[in-house]
Design a protein around this motif. Structure first.
Motif, short mmCIF file in Angstrom:
data_model
loop_
_atom_site.label_atom_id
_atom_site.label_comp_id
_atom_site.label_asym_id
_atom_site.label_seq_id
_atom_site.Cartn_x
_atom_site.Cartn_y
_atom_site.Cartn_z
N ARG A 7 69.79 2.69 119.56
CA ARG A 7 70.32 1.68 118.67
C ARG A 7 70.11 2.15 117.23
O ARG A 7 68.99 2.46 116.83
N ARG A 8 71.18 2.22 116.47
CA ARG A 8 71.03 2.71 115.09
C ARG A 8 70.94 1.53 114.15
O ARG A 8 71.76 0.64 114.17
N ILE A 10 70.62 -0.25 110.42
CA ILE A 10 70.99 -0.08 109.01
C ILE A 10 69.79 -0.45 108.15
O ILE A 10 69.19 -1.50 108.36
N VAL A 11 69.47 0.39 107.23
CA VAL A 11 68.37 0.06 106.33
C VAL A 11 68.89 0.01 104.89
O VAL A 11 69.89 0.62 104.55
N ILE A 12 68.16 -0.71 104.08
CA ILE A 12 68.53 -0.99 102.70
C ILE A 12 67.36 -0.52 101.85
O ILE A 12 66.22 -0.55 102.32
N PRO A 13 67.61 -0.06 100.62
CA PRO A 13 66.49 0.38 99.80
C PRO A 13 65.34 -0.64 99.81
O PRO A 13 65.59 -1.83 99.60
N GLY A 14 64.14 -0.18 100.09
CA GLY A 14 62.99 -1.08 100.11
C GLY A 14 62.58 -1.51 101.50
O GLY A 14 61.51 -2.09 101.67
N ASP A 15 63.40 -1.23 102.51
CA ASP A 15 63.04 -1.59 103.88
C ASP A 15 61.94 -0.66 104.41
O ASP A 15 61.97 0.54 104.16
N LEU A 39 67.39 4.56 100.41
CA LEU A 39 68.85 4.57 100.42
C LEU A 39 69.40 3.51 101.34
O LEU A 39 68.68 2.98 102.20
N LEU A 40 70.67 3.25 101.17
CA LEU A 40 71.37 2.41 102.13
C LEU A 40 71.93 3.35 103.18
O LEU A 40 72.69 4.25 102.86
N ILE A 42 71.42 4.79 107.65
CA ILE A 42 71.00 4.58 109.02
C ILE A 42 69.67 5.25 109.25
O ILE A 42 69.47 6.41 108.88
N ILE A 53 69.95 8.44 106.93
CA ILE A 53 71.22 9.13 106.68
C ILE A 53 72.05 8.21 105.80
O ILE A 53 72.29 7.07 106.17
N ARG A 54 72.48 8.70 104.68
CA ARG A 54 73.21 7.84 103.76
C ARG A 54 74.60 7.51 104.30
O ARG A 54 75.22 8.29 105.02
N LEU A 55 75.08 6.35 103.92
CA LEU A 55 76.40 5.91 104.35
C LEU A 55 77.39 5.91 103.20
O LEU A 55 78.55 5.59 103.36
N MET B 158 66.64 4.12 95.46
CA MET B 158 65.88 3.14 94.69
C MET B 158 64.63 2.75 95.45
O MET B 158 64.58 2.84 96.66
N ARG B 159 63.65 2.23 94.73
CA ARG B 159 62.43 1.76 95.37
C ARG B 159 62.65 0.46 96.10
O ARG B 159 61.98 0.15 97.07
N ASP B 160 63.58 -0.32 95.61
CA ASP B 160 63.90 -1.60 96.23
C ASP B 160 65.14 -2.16 95.54
O ASP B 160 65.54 -1.66 94.50
N ARG B 197 59.79 -6.89 96.79
CA ARG B 197 58.83 -6.37 97.75
C ARG B 197 57.41 -6.33 97.19
O ARG B 197 56.45 -6.67 97.87
N TYR B 230 67.10 -12.25 97.31
CA TYR B 230 66.91 -10.92 97.89
C TYR B 230 67.44 -10.88 99.33
O TYR B 230 68.14 -9.94 99.72
N ARG B 238 74.27 -5.52 104.46
CA ARG B 238 74.32 -5.24 105.91
C ARG B 238 75.71 -5.55 106.45
O ARG B 238 76.25 -4.82 107.26
N TYR B 241 78.15 -2.81 105.78
CA TYR B 241 77.96 -1.53 106.45
C TYR B 241 77.74 -1.62 107.95
O TYR B 241 77.67 -0.60 108.62
#
Lengths: 232, 287
Positions: A7-8, A10-15, A39-40, A42, A53-55, B158-160, B197, B230, B238, B241
């Motif tokens: 399962r891939r 999605i992550v967002i900066p700060g996750d 980064l935003l 996977i 991996i950037r999207l 970015m850091r967040d 965060r 936030y 999300r 994407y």
């Protein structure tokens, strides 16, 4: 190794993508006891190394990348090539297949010329060096260049080159995909126009399921319309 | 000189039930709508509607910084332009930068400077453009919130994310997210931007007066509101994407993540059927 579908996520900066035992990989950073995504994209995890991996985003040069550049400026003993990165790349005569006399760079590459090259090095202040010491490196004299977003280059190539093979097969054109989001196409004008439209479809529908099939349907449709179609 | 402190209030901002002119409670935010990736030509973009505010943010870069003498050989510049459209307010605003928009551009670019990993892009610049299409107080917070999503959309490390909200005092009561009338006839307005965060403050300005207790109460309220904003930002990103990730699953399983870096096929190699087939070869070896 597990072979089941992963399962891939999605992550967002700060996750948070890892704990103190994970090694930070591409697109991540450490703060306190956790690894965070910068980064935003996977999330990936291999052998305890987590990364992203950037999207989206601009092309960032990496040594060994195969790129298509356009000569931006030329000095007596170097060229500056626009490779769609934040910085221009330098090409020195020693890295070309030609013997270039001092001040004679214009005989080989003029401003505005396009070329195929490989990235030789990128240093810590992002000075980029190109090399043409590669069998496919050369000055482009024919065909056309089509742009695609660099993060979608992988979709254009497809799984094990399936997408690009299909495009070449249907249109009978010669194609080369640069990692920097430029695609060189050569063939007869009608086929090139069809490739350009197919690339547009890939760019727009990169996130739609069954991309290969919709591109195939487009190509089939295009070639059935015409009596002199090149169908194989 | 006019004693602005004791000017008679022209409006009753809070009714007997403790509700504001648009029926909100003091801790309620105005409705927020976010959308990412609305502009095709920019590297990243976002559109935000926050009550009566309509904000468009675009991000370009990292790209070569111009003029050259501005370049920093160790890090990227973060340049921001906050601009209000002439039609964004009731009385036509004279177009172009003025004292206020220059100040806002400066504070926003400084806020982002501390979250972006600028050292990854020496000599470059990250350019943020914030266009206020319609203004209804709190545009710097709306602009910051939108720009932060546009930066993530542009793939800038970015850091967040940065989230921002304002808190103020109207008719002596501390309230979140003031609207135009409350801002104009209220007692204080305090925009705050944070790294949600860690709780680090990136921007804090204040217009008017708050006592220390009011400040503390307002700050707790705004911190909570920023947390909510936030979550909305993350949700919007999300949503944009989600689909592309599903599709990526398919090739990524076979070809390991950094897709085959080079595609240096010679223009016309061999006919496809003669190409090296590792699977078949292995089979023959076993026979």
């Amino acid at each position: 190794m597990n072979s089941g579908p992963v399962r891939r996520e999605i992550v967002i900066p700060g996750d948070v993508i890892g704990d103190r035992n994970s090694k930070p990989g591409q697109g991540s950073f450490v703060e306190g006891d956790s690894v965070y995504s910068s980064l935003l994209g996977i999330k990936t995890a291999n052998y305890g190394r987590v990364g992203v991996i950037r999207l989206s985003g601009r092309y960032m040069p990496y040594p060994g990348d195969f790129v298509i550049g356009i000569v931006e400026d030329r000095g007596p003993s170097h060229w500056l090539i626009d490779i769609n990165a934040p910085y221009p790349a330098a090409l020195h005569p020693a890295e070309t297949p030609w013997r270039v006399d001092f001040g004679d760079t214009g005989r080989f590459l003029e401003i505005g010329d396009a070329l195929i090259a490989t990235i030789l090095s990128v240093d810590e202040i992002k000075r980029i060096q190109l090399t043409m010491e590669d069998r496919s490196a050369r000055r482009i004299t024919e065909g056309q260049i089509v742009d695609i977003s660099p993060s979608k280059v992988a979709r254009l190539i497809g799984k094990r080159g399936s997408m690009i093979a299909m495009l070449k097969d249907y249109t009978g054109t010669r194609m080369l995909v640069g990692q920097n989001g430029r695609v060189w196409v050569d063939g007869n004008p009608r086929d090139m126009a069809i490739v350009a439209r197919a690339v547009e479809i890939i760019e727009d529908k990169a996130q739609v399921l069954g991309l290969t099939e919709s591109v195939r349907a487009f190509l089939e449709g295009e070639y059935q319309k015409r009596p002199d179609a090149r169908l194989r | 000189m006019e004693d602005i402190e004791h000017l008679e209030k022209k409006m009753k901002l809070i009714d007997e039930n403790g509700l504001r002119i648009d029926g909100r409670k003091p801790i309620q935010l105005r409705p927020i709508k976010m959308e990412v990736g609305v502009l095709k030509k920019a590297d990243g973009s976002a559109y935000l509607e926050w009550g009566g505010n309509k904000v468009l943010a675009a991000v370009y870069g990292p790209r070569e910084a111009h003029p050259r003498h501005m370049q920093d050989p160790t890090r990227a510049l973060v340049q921001c332009r906050y601009n209000m459209a002439p039609f964004s307010v009731t009385e036509r605003k004279r177009p172009g930068p003025d004292r206020r928009s220059v100040e806002i551009s400066k504070v926003i670019s400084e806020a982002f400077n501390s979250v972006i990993f600028t050292e990854q892009f020496p000599r470059a610049s990250v350019d943020i453009f914030i266009e206020i299409l319609q203004a209804d107080a709190g545009t710097r917070c709306a602009g910051l919130t939108a720009a932060s999503m546009a930066l993530a959309d542009a793939g800038i490390p970015m850091r967040d994310l940065v989230a921002s909200c304002a808190v103020g005092k109207i008719d002596g009561i501390v309230c979140l997210d003031l609207r135009k009338e409350e801002d104009n006839y209220g007692d204080a307005d305090m925009p705050v931007a944070m790294i949600p965060r860690t709780g680090e403050i990136l921007l804090l300005q204040m217009d008017g007066h708050l006592t220390l207790e009011e400040f503390d109460r307002g700050f707790t309220m705004v911190k909570d509101a920023i947390g909510r904003i936030y979550e909305m930002q993350k949700e919007a990103l999300r949503k944009r994407y989600a689909v592309s990730a599903e599709e990526l699953e398919e090739p990524a399983e076979q070809a390991p993540p950094p897709e085959p870096r080079s595609e240096p096929e010679p223009p016309e190699p061999y006919p496809p059927e003669q190409q090296f087939q590792p699977d078949q070869d292995d089979m023959e070896g076993q026979q």
